[in-house]
Design an enzyme around this catalytic site. Structure first.
Site, PDB file in Angstrom:
ATOM      1  N   GLY A 127       0.783  -1.424   0.150  1.00 20.73           N
ATOM      2  CA  GLY A 127      -0.064   0.117  -0.456  1.00 20.73           C
ATOM      3  C   GLY A 127      -0.045   1.543  -0.207  1.00 20.73           C
ATOM      4  N   CYS A 128       2.094   1.369   0.284  1.00 21.51           N
ATOM      5  CA  CYS A 128       2.883   2.303  -0.188  1.00 21.51           C
ATOM      6  C   CYS A 128       3.439   2.325  -1.220  1.00 21.51           C
ATOM      7  CB  CYS A 128       4.101   2.239   0.814  1.00 21.51           C
ATOM      8  SG  CYS A 128       3.792   1.961   2.719  1.00 21.51           S
ATOM      9  N   GLU A 129       3.466   3.594  -1.961  1.00 27.71           N
ATOM     10  CA  GLU A 129       4.523   3.974  -3.325  1.00 27.71           C
ATOM     11  C   GLU A 129       5.891   4.070  -3.462  1.00 27.71           C
ATOM     12  OE1 GLU A 129       1.698   6.899  -5.269  1.00 27.71           O
ATOM     13  OE2 GLU A 129      -0.294   6.191  -5.022  1.00 27.71           O
ATOM     14  N   SER A 130       6.363   4.606  -1.233  1.00 20.81           N
ATOM     15  CA  SER A 130       7.274   5.269  -1.945  1.00 20.81           C
ATOM     16  C   SER A 130       7.924   4.156  -0.965  1.00 20.81           C
ATOM     17  CB  SER A 130       7.793   6.183  -0.813  1.00 20.81           C
ATOM     18  OG  SER A 130       7.668   7.247  -1.310  1.00 20.81           O
TER      19      SER A 130
END
Length: 140
Positions: free
Chosen positions: A58-61
């Site tokens: 769920g984290c783009e980074s």
């Protein structure tokens, strides 16, 4: 085996202290700078620790999260390739450091971030990323 990083904050970054600093900021730009400054206090994880970290869906980074348990309390270390995310990680790590499993589950992160008026200023993807990190910690 690589050494787990020492907790970088000591008593300098506490949940109440962070909330107080955030509330005293005059603008979102001030909060943004403060978040980045807090992120600089998190030590960079070395490559071996990054390999041992859990994936945070769920984290783009890129986010690396590791923990250890001593005397029934959790100690976290985290890193990110994005400065703002690393600062948000610092805010989360300060709130979770030294807590028991029950305390981690019971901690009201929504209220914590609401007091700082942070989530409303983050992009939807950053907001989702923060929630994913918190969910990961509470699932441990």
């Amino acid at each position: 085996m690589t050494t787990f990083p020492a907790h970088p904050f000591g008593t300098t970054l506490t949940p109440n202290g962070i909330v107080e600093k955030m509330v005293n900021c005059r603008s979102w730009e001030d909060k943004y700078r403060l978040i980045i400054q807090m992120g600089k206090q998190l030590p960079n994880l070395n490559d071996q620790l990054k390999e041992e970290s859990v994936h945070v869906p769920g984290c783009e980074s890129k986010v690396w999260l590791i923990w250890k348990i001593e005397n029934n309390t959790y100690h976290f270390a985290a890193d990110s390739d994005a400065r703002i995310v690393k600062g948000l990680l610092a805010i989360i790590v300060a709130a979770t450091e030294g807590k028991t499993r029950q305390e981690l589950i019971a901690f009201n992160f929504e209220q914590y971030f609401e007091k700082m008026n942070l989530l409303s200023h983050l992009s939807p993807s950053r907001n989702n990323g923060v929630r994913a990190i918190i969910n990961q910690i509470q699932r441990i």
